[in-house]
Design a protein around this motif. Sequence first.
Motif, short mmCIF file in Angstrom:
data_model
loop_
_atom_site.label_atom_id
_atom_site.label_comp_id
_atom_site.label_asym_id
_atom_site.label_seq_id
_atom_site.Cartn_x
_atom_site.Cartn_y
_atom_site.Cartn_z
N GLY A 1 -5.72 -15.27 -3.78
CA GLY A 1 -4.88 -14.95 -2.30
C GLY A 1 -3.37 -13.94 -2.41
O GLY A 1 -2.67 -14.97 -1.59
N ILE A 2 -2.41 -14.95 -3.63
CA ILE A 2 -1.19 -14.11 -3.34
C ILE A 2 -1.20 -13.05 -5.13
O ILE A 2 -1.66 -13.23 -6.05
CB ILE A 2 -0.49 -15.68 -4.40
CG1 ILE A 2 1.55 -15.52 -5.15
CG2 ILE A 2 -0.99 -16.45 -5.96
CD1 ILE A 2 2.09 -16.71 -4.80
N ARG A 3 -0.40 -12.37 -4.79
CA ARG A 3 -0.29 -10.74 -5.67
C ARG A 3 0.85 -11.29 -6.56
O ARG A 3 2.20 -12.08 -6.31
CB ARG A 3 0.42 -9.73 -4.56
CG ARG A 3 0.68 -8.46 -5.73
CD ARG A 3 1.27 -7.20 -5.06
NE ARG A 3 0.34 -6.44 -5.29
CZ ARG A 3 2.10 -5.04 -5.34
NH1 ARG A 3 2.58 -5.04 -4.33
NH2 ARG A 3 0.81 -3.70 -5.78
N SER B 1 -0.88 -9.77 1.35
CA SER B 1 -0.78 -11.10 0.71
C SER B 1 0.20 -11.61 0.41
O SER B 1 1.50 -10.59 -0.09
CB SER B 1 -1.86 -10.76 -0.72
OG SER B 1 -3.53 -10.93 -0.23
N THR C 1 3.79 -12.46 -2.57
CA THR C 1 4.17 -11.65 -3.56
C THR C 1 5.00 -12.48 -4.42
O THR C 1 5.62 -13.38 -3.88
CB THR C 1 4.39 -10.38 -3.89
OG1 THR C 1 4.23 -9.24 -3.11
CG2 THR C 1 4.51 -10.35 -5.18
N THR D 1 -5.61 -13.13 -7.83
CA THR D 1 -6.03 -12.49 -6.71
C THR D 1 -7.46 -13.40 -6.72
O THR D 1 -7.42 -13.12 -5.06
CB THR D 1 -7.27 -11.32 -7.91
OG1 THR D 1 -6.01 -10.81 -8.56
CG2 THR D 1 -8.29 -10.63 -7.38
#
Length: 361
Positions: A35-37, A3, A5, A32
Amino acid sequence: MPSPTLGIMALYLNGGKIEEMSYFRKLSQAGTRLGIRVVVFTPEDVDGATRTIRSWIWRDTEGRWIRERVRFPDIIYDRCRFQRNHRFQLLRKFRTDYPELRQMSRPLLHKWGIHQVLYKNKRIRPYLPETVPYSTPSALLKMLERFGLVYVKPIDGTGGRGILRIERAGDGTYRIQGRDRSRRIIAPFTVSDRQLGARIARFMKVGRFMVQQGIQIKLEDGRVHDYRLLIQKNGSGQWEVTGSAGRIGARRSITSNLHGGGSAVPTRKLLAMRFSSEETIRGIQEDMSQLAHLIANHIERQFGSMCELALDIAVDGKGRVWLIEINPKPAREVFSRIGEKETYRKAVQRPLEYALYLLKE
C-alpha cells in the motif's frame, strides 16, 4: 485516501541509464502489496517551480517503466552512489534546496572519514584494521614492515575499484596486484623498495588514498573471501540483522565483490571450510551480529536516522572478526545467489516497511 509515495532517488549514468532498475522494480511490486506507491527519479528530473518530478513508474500490467510527472514524494529513499561529475553536484544541491523533505537515511562521509568516526567508539575500535591516509612511500614501507600485507584504497572508491594489495615478498621486494578504477584485474608483479613509490604512483593519479592493514583471507586455492552482512530497520523502526553471506573472489582477484566476478556462498558453509568447531562458528556469527548493531547505532548517533547498512567483514585464521568497510547503499542480490529466498524477500521489503513506519510516526 491516496497511497503514500516513496521516492527512490538515483543518478543517471553516462548514456542516460539508471543503476538498479531491477531492484527498483521489485520494490515497486512489493510497494503495491503493502500500500505504498513507488516512483524513481533523479535530481535532474526535478521541477522546483511546480514542486513536481518527472518520475519513472513501473506498470506491472504492461511489464515496463513509464514516465509520469508527480508531486514531491512523502518520503525519499536515497540510492545515489558517488560519481565524480556534475550529477553528484546536482544531488548535493537538491539536498540543500529541499531540507524539509523527509529522508530515510543520511549521507555519510568517505571511507577515511567513516574510519575516524568508528575509531572513536572504544567497543568498535578492536574490530578495525589499522588505517592511515596515504602520505609518502616511506610511510607505506613502515606499514609493510609492521604488517607484511597492506591494501591501498581510494577513500571514495566503491565496488573494489582502484584497490592495490601489496605484500612483502622477502629480499627487499614487494608483490603488488589489484584492480584499476574500471575494476579490471591488475596482474601481480614484483618491485623493489626503491621502485615501490614510483610504481604505485601510476595508479594514484586521481583522488586521495588510504593504507589499511591487510588481513590474510586467502583460501587454500588462493582465492580471497569475506562476508557481507546486511542490517536494516524493520517495520517497528528497530535495527535487525536481515542476513549474511560469504563471498569468494574470482581467481587472481584481490577482492570478493560479486560485480568483479566473485561468487556467493552461505555464511555457515564458508566458515565450516576453515573452522571445524561448531562453537567457534557460532561465536563468529554472534560476533558479526553484535558488531553490526554496535556500528548501526553509533553511525546513527553521529549522522542521524539511517535505513540500512551493509558490513564487509573479514575473519582471520584465528576466528577474529574484522570490519573491512561499511556500505550505506548496499545491494542484496547475494542472498538470491545463495538461494535464501526469504532473506532476499526481507532485504527488498524492509525499506518499504520502515518507510511506512516513519510515515505513521
